[in-house]
Design a protein around this motif. Structure first.
Motif, PDB file in Angstrom:
ATOM      1  N   ASN A   1       0.991  -1.412  -0.085  1.00  0.00           N
ATOM      2  CA  ASN A   1       0.526   0.098   0.121  1.00  0.00           C
ATOM      3  C   ASN A   1       0.695   1.070  -0.149  1.00  0.00           C
ATOM      4  O   ASN A   1       0.682   2.243  -0.791  1.00  0.00           O
ATOM      5  N   SER A   2       2.190   1.371   0.779  1.00  0.00           N
ATOM      6  CA  SER A   2       3.077   2.852   0.482  1.00  0.00           C
ATOM      7  C   SER A   2       3.650   2.942  -0.420  1.00  0.00           C
ATOM      8  O   SER A   2       4.870   3.325  -0.202  1.00  0.00           O
ATOM      9  N   ASP A   3       3.076   1.632  -1.909  1.00  0.00           N
ATOM     10  CA  ASP A   3       4.815   2.407  -2.613  1.00  0.00           C
ATOM     11  C   ASP A   3       3.362   2.278  -3.841  1.00  0.00           C
ATOM     12  O   ASP A   3       3.535   2.191  -4.985  1.00  0.00           O
ATOM     13  N   HIS A   4       2.416   3.024  -3.506  1.00  0.00           N
ATOM     14  CA  HIS A   4       1.621   3.087  -5.374  1.00  0.00           C
ATOM     15  C   HIS A   4       1.463   4.415  -5.604  1.00  0.00           C
ATOM     16  O   HIS A   4       2.583   5.198  -4.626  1.00  0.00           O
ATOM     17  N   GLY A   5       1.634   4.881  -7.106  1.00  0.00           N
ATOM     18  CA  GLY A   5       2.216   5.201  -7.279  1.00  0.00           C
ATOM     19  C   GLY A   5       3.516   4.719  -9.001  1.00  0.00           C
ATOM     20  O   GLY A   5       3.418   3.386  -8.491  1.00  0.00           O
ATOM     21  N   TYR A   6       2.982   5.282 -10.391  1.00  0.00           N
ATOM     22  CA  TYR A   6       3.996   5.512 -11.146  1.00  0.00           C
ATOM     23  C   TYR A   6       5.049   4.942 -10.792  1.00  0.00           C
ATOM     24  O   TYR A   6       5.353   3.056 -11.359  1.00  0.00           O
ATOM     25  N   ASP A   7       6.265   5.948 -10.627  1.00  0.00           N
ATOM     26  CA  ASP A   7       7.413   5.590 -10.107  1.00  0.00           C
ATOM     27  C   ASP A   7       7.442   4.829  -9.291  1.00  0.00           C
ATOM     28  O   ASP A   7       8.313   4.291  -9.362  1.00  0.00           O
ATOM     29  N   GLN A   8       7.129   4.597  -7.722  1.00  0.00           N
ATOM     30  CA  GLN A   8       6.758   4.337  -6.929  1.00  0.00           C
ATOM     31  C   GLN A   8       6.725   2.375  -6.636  1.00  0.00           C
ATOM     32  O   GLN A   8       7.809   1.725  -6.695  1.00  0.00           O
ATOM     33  N   THR A   9       5.804   2.502  -7.815  1.00  0.00           N
ATOM     34  CA  THR A   9       5.641   1.048  -7.760  1.00  0.00           C
ATOM     35  C   THR A   9       7.050   0.416  -9.093  1.00  0.00           C
ATOM     36  O   THR A   9       7.049  -1.221  -8.271  1.00  0.00           O
ATOM     37  N   ILE A  10       7.288   0.861 -10.075  1.00  0.00           N
ATOM     38  CA  ILE A  10       9.087   0.516 -10.515  1.00  0.00           C
ATOM     39  C   ILE A  10       9.755   0.190  -9.699  1.00  0.00           C
ATOM     40  O   ILE A  10      10.118  -1.211 -10.262  1.00  0.00           O
ATOM     41  N   ARG A  11      10.041   0.511  -9.295  1.00  0.00           N
ATOM     42  CA  ARG A  11      10.705   1.646  -7.551  1.00  0.00           C
ATOM     43  C   ARG A  11      10.701   0.095  -6.682  1.00  0.00           C
ATOM     44  O   ARG A  11      11.534  -1.323  -6.994  1.00  0.00           O
ATOM     45  N   ALA A  12       9.496  -0.432  -5.813  1.00  0.00           N
ATOM     46  CA  ALA A  12       9.109  -1.538  -5.282  1.00  0.00           C
ATOM     47  C   ALA A  12       9.708  -2.535  -6.119  1.00  0.00           C
ATOM     48  O   ALA A  12       9.965  -3.939  -5.711  1.00  0.00           O
TER      49      ALA A  12
ATOM     50  N   TYR B   1      12.702 -12.473 -12.831  1.00  0.00           N
ATOM     51  CA  TYR B   1      11.453 -12.168 -13.431  1.00  0.00           C
ATOM     52  C   TYR B   1      10.730 -12.454 -12.366  1.00  0.00           C
ATOM     53  O   TYR B   1      10.766 -13.296 -11.396  1.00  0.00           O
ATOM     54  N   ILE B   2       9.582 -11.812 -11.647  1.00  0.00           N
ATOM     55  CA  ILE B   2       7.964 -12.799 -11.619  1.00  0.00           C
ATOM     56  C   ILE B   2       7.440 -13.288 -12.080  1.00  0.00           C
ATOM     57  O   ILE B   2       6.790 -12.393 -13.364  1.00  0.00           O
ATOM     58  N   ASP B   3       6.900 -13.811 -12.208  1.00  0.00           N
ATOM     59  CA  ASP B   3       6.068 -14.135 -12.975  1.00  0.00           C
ATOM     60  C   ASP B   3       4.141 -13.822 -12.672  1.00  0.00           C
ATOM     61  O   ASP B   3       3.252 -13.196 -13.423  1.00  0.00           O
ATOM     62  N   LEU B   4       4.039 -13.637 -11.336  1.00  0.00           N
ATOM     63  CA  LEU B   4       2.568 -12.755 -11.155  1.00  0.00           C
ATOM     64  C   LEU B   4       2.889 -11.739 -10.319  1.00  0.00           C
ATOM     65  O   LEU B   4       3.140 -12.215  -8.680  1.00  0.00           O
ATOM     66  N   TYR B   5       2.386 -10.663 -10.761  1.00  0.00           N
ATOM     67  CA  TYR B   5       2.942  -9.671  -9.899  1.00  0.00           C
ATOM     68  C   TYR B   5       1.256  -8.946  -9.782  1.00  0.00           C
ATOM     69  O   TYR B   5       0.466  -8.341  -9.969  1.00  0.00           O
ATOM     70  N   LEU B   6       0.855  -8.420  -7.909  1.00  0.00           N
ATOM     71  CA  LEU B   6      -0.284  -8.408  -7.682  1.00  0.00           C
ATOM     72  C   LEU B   6      -0.122  -6.631  -6.923  1.00  0.00           C
ATOM     73  O   LEU B   6       0.712  -6.298  -6.412  1.00  0.00           O
ATOM     74  N   ILE B   7      -1.317  -5.791  -7.231  1.00  0.00           N
ATOM     75  CA  ILE B   7      -1.679  -4.890  -6.388  1.00  0.00           C
ATOM     76  C   ILE B   7      -2.295  -5.511  -5.115  1.00  0.00           C
ATOM     77  O   ILE B   7      -3.511  -6.212  -5.232  1.00  0.00           O
ATOM     78  N   HIS B   8      -1.629  -5.503  -3.761  1.00  0.00           N
ATOM     79  CA  HIS B   8      -2.450  -6.205  -3.000  1.00  0.00           C
ATOM     80  C   HIS B   8      -3.441  -5.504  -2.429  1.00  0.00           C
ATOM     81  O   HIS B   8      -4.333  -6.748  -1.508  1.00  0.00           O
ATOM     82  N   TRP B   9      -3.745  -4.602  -2.443  1.00  0.00           N
ATOM     83  CA  TRP B   9      -5.008  -3.717  -1.590  1.00  0.00           C
ATOM     84  C   TRP B   9      -5.513  -2.012  -3.356  1.00  0.00           C
ATOM     85  O   TRP B   9      -4.374  -1.851  -3.641  1.00  0.00           O
ATOM     86  N   PRO B  10      -7.048  -2.261  -3.244  1.00  0.00           N
ATOM     87  CA  PRO B  10      -6.701  -1.327  -3.627  1.00  0.00           C
ATOM     88  C   PRO B  10      -7.388  -0.277  -2.713  1.00  0.00           C
ATOM     89  O   PRO B  10      -7.772   0.910  -2.904  1.00  0.00           O
ATOM     90  N   VAL B  11      -6.084   0.768  -2.901  1.00  0.00           N
ATOM     91  CA  VAL B  11      -5.237   1.817  -1.889  1.00  0.00           C
ATOM     92  C   VAL B  11      -6.142   2.887  -2.871  1.00  0.00           C
ATOM     93  O   VAL B  11      -6.254   2.906  -3.554  1.00  0.00           O
ATOM     94  N   GLN B  12      -7.390   4.007  -2.030  1.00  0.00           N
ATOM     95  CA  GLN B  12      -7.814   4.739  -2.755  1.00  0.00           C
ATOM     96  C   GLN B  12      -6.632   5.788  -3.116  1.00  0.00           C
ATOM     97  O   GLN B  12      -5.624   6.237  -2.565  1.00  0.00           O
ATOM     98  N   GLY B  13      -6.745   6.379  -4.922  1.00  0.00           N
ATOM     99  CA  GLY B  13      -5.793   7.558  -4.932  1.00  0.00           C
ATOM    100  C   GLY B  13      -4.942   7.211  -5.819  1.00  0.00           C
ATOM    101  O   GLY B  13      -5.337   7.592  -7.490  1.00  0.00           O
ATOM    102  N   LYS B  14      -3.977   6.280  -5.594  1.00  0.00           N
ATOM    103  CA  LYS B  14      -2.862   6.159  -6.788  1.00  0.00           C
ATOM    104  C   LYS B  14      -2.856   5.262  -7.494  1.00  0.00           C
ATOM    105  O   LYS B  14      -2.682   4.673  -8.102  1.00  0.00           O
ATOM    106  N   ARG B  15      -3.996   4.007  -7.301  1.00  0.00           N
ATOM    107  CA  ARG B  15      -4.048   2.910  -7.562  1.00  0.00           C
ATOM    108  C   ARG B  15      -4.462   2.514  -9.718  1.00  0.00           C
ATOM    109  O   ARG B  15      -3.932   1.852  -9.720  1.00  0.00           O
TER     110      ARG B  15
END
Ligand SMILES: NC(=O)c1ccc[n+]([C@@H]2O[C@H](COP(=O)([O-])OP(=O)(O)OC[C@H]3O[C@@H](n4cnc5c(N)ncnc54)[C@H](OP(=O)(O)O)[C@@H]3O)[C@@H](O)[C@H]2O)c1
Length: 279
Positions: A84-95, A107-121
């Protein structure tokens, strides 16, 4: 050890990638040598799917077990998740890069957004699309998305999520049914987390009765119910014998009437956090 299946069957994702139907969940397993042994044991038993997340803080241990197993990389399916604390375009790439590094993978086989955090999802999803287009993950998806979040995502995405990982077991089935149906209608595979109710219901009389009828454990009954619903499952165990037990679910099937009986046990049991109501 009793013989275990050599090859776990899988579900075909909407981009043709195969997700093994049973994976080892590693939530609440510490980043230590025992976890390395447990994941290694699972891989030796036939597991080819491990579900971790940045927030579980054990990606290093998962990576070490994979490396030690000497199983070719393309035969193991690894899921990890954006916290949740890594949302946003650049932060996601970094995370994502940091997760990759901790896992020691390319590589990762499956990358998921863990939680539908409001705002930057929305921006985070765009980053997942970039990572997918670059081949740095083989599939992308979401977790804890209810129908409302999925509708929003389908309204702006270029790539439809391959999976939605949500809490699923008989004791929450009806309460999640609308979201499950929406996933099915849109070719999104539901992945059942906490498929064993975190152990809370494993001694329920109805499950004990079915376990005795099918000569399986109550965990086996819950996992088989989920598989027959078309859900991939990711049971967690740190106990070697239970890791094995949770894979013995491909040599029997639950009758239609018993499936119905199980599906009607709903009591909206949420064993973790409830995403229902998240804006
Ligand atoms: N995306 C999300 O937000 C989210 C949320 C929760 C979970 N998850 C994922 O889903 C995975 C599974 O969910 P979970 O960890 O919440 O719970 P779970 O798999 O439903 O249950 C795990 C519990 O059941 C026990 N257990 C496992 N196999 C057993 C067996 N055969 N017989 C008796 N007891 C057994 C385990 O104890 P022992 O370890 O002592 O065997 C543990 O206490 C997680 O590890 C994680 O990867 C994702």
């Amino acid at each position: 050890m009793k013989a275990l299946p050599l090859k776990v069957p899988g579900f075909r994702l909407n981009n043709d990638v195969l997700i093994p139907a049973v994976g080892l969940g590693v939530y609440q397993m510490p980043n230590d040598a025992y976890t390395v042994k447990a994941v290694y044991h699972a891989l030796k038993c036939g597991y080819r799917h491990v579900d971790t997340a940045m927030i579980y803080r054990n990606e290093e241990s998962v990576g070490k077990a994979i490396a030690a197993s000497l199983i070719p990389r393309d035969q193991i399916f690894v899921t990890t998740k954006l916290w949740n604390s890594d949302h946003g375009y650049d932060q996601t790439i970094r995370a994502f890069n940091e997760s990759l590094k901790r896992l020691g993978l390319e590589y990762i086989d499956l990358y998921l957004i863990h939680w539908p955090v409001q705002g930057k999802r929305k921006d985070s999803w765009r980053a997942l699309e970039t990572l997918y287009s670059e081949g740095r993950c083989k599939a992308i998806g979401v977790s804890n998305y209810m129908e409302v979040h999925l509708r929003e995502l389908l309204g702006h995405c270029r790539i439809i999520p391959a999976v939605n990982q949500i809490e699923l077991h008989p004791y929450i089935f009806h309460s999640r049914f609308q979201t499950v149906e929406f996933c099915r209608e849109n070719g999104i595979i539901p992945v059942a987390y906490s498929p064993l109710t975190k152990g809370e219901k494993l001694n329920e009389p109805v499950l004990l009765k079915l376990a005795s009828k099918y000569e399986k454990s109550t965990a086996g009954i819950l996992l088989r119910w989920a598989l027959q619903q078309g859900f991939a499952v990711i049971p967690k165990s740190s106990v070697f014998s239970r890791i094995e037990d949770n894979l013995r679910v491909f040599d029997f099937s639950i009758s239609e009437s018993d499936m119905q009986l199980l599906s009607n046990l709903d009591e909206n049991l949420v064993t973790g956090w409830d995403p229902d109501g998240t804006p």
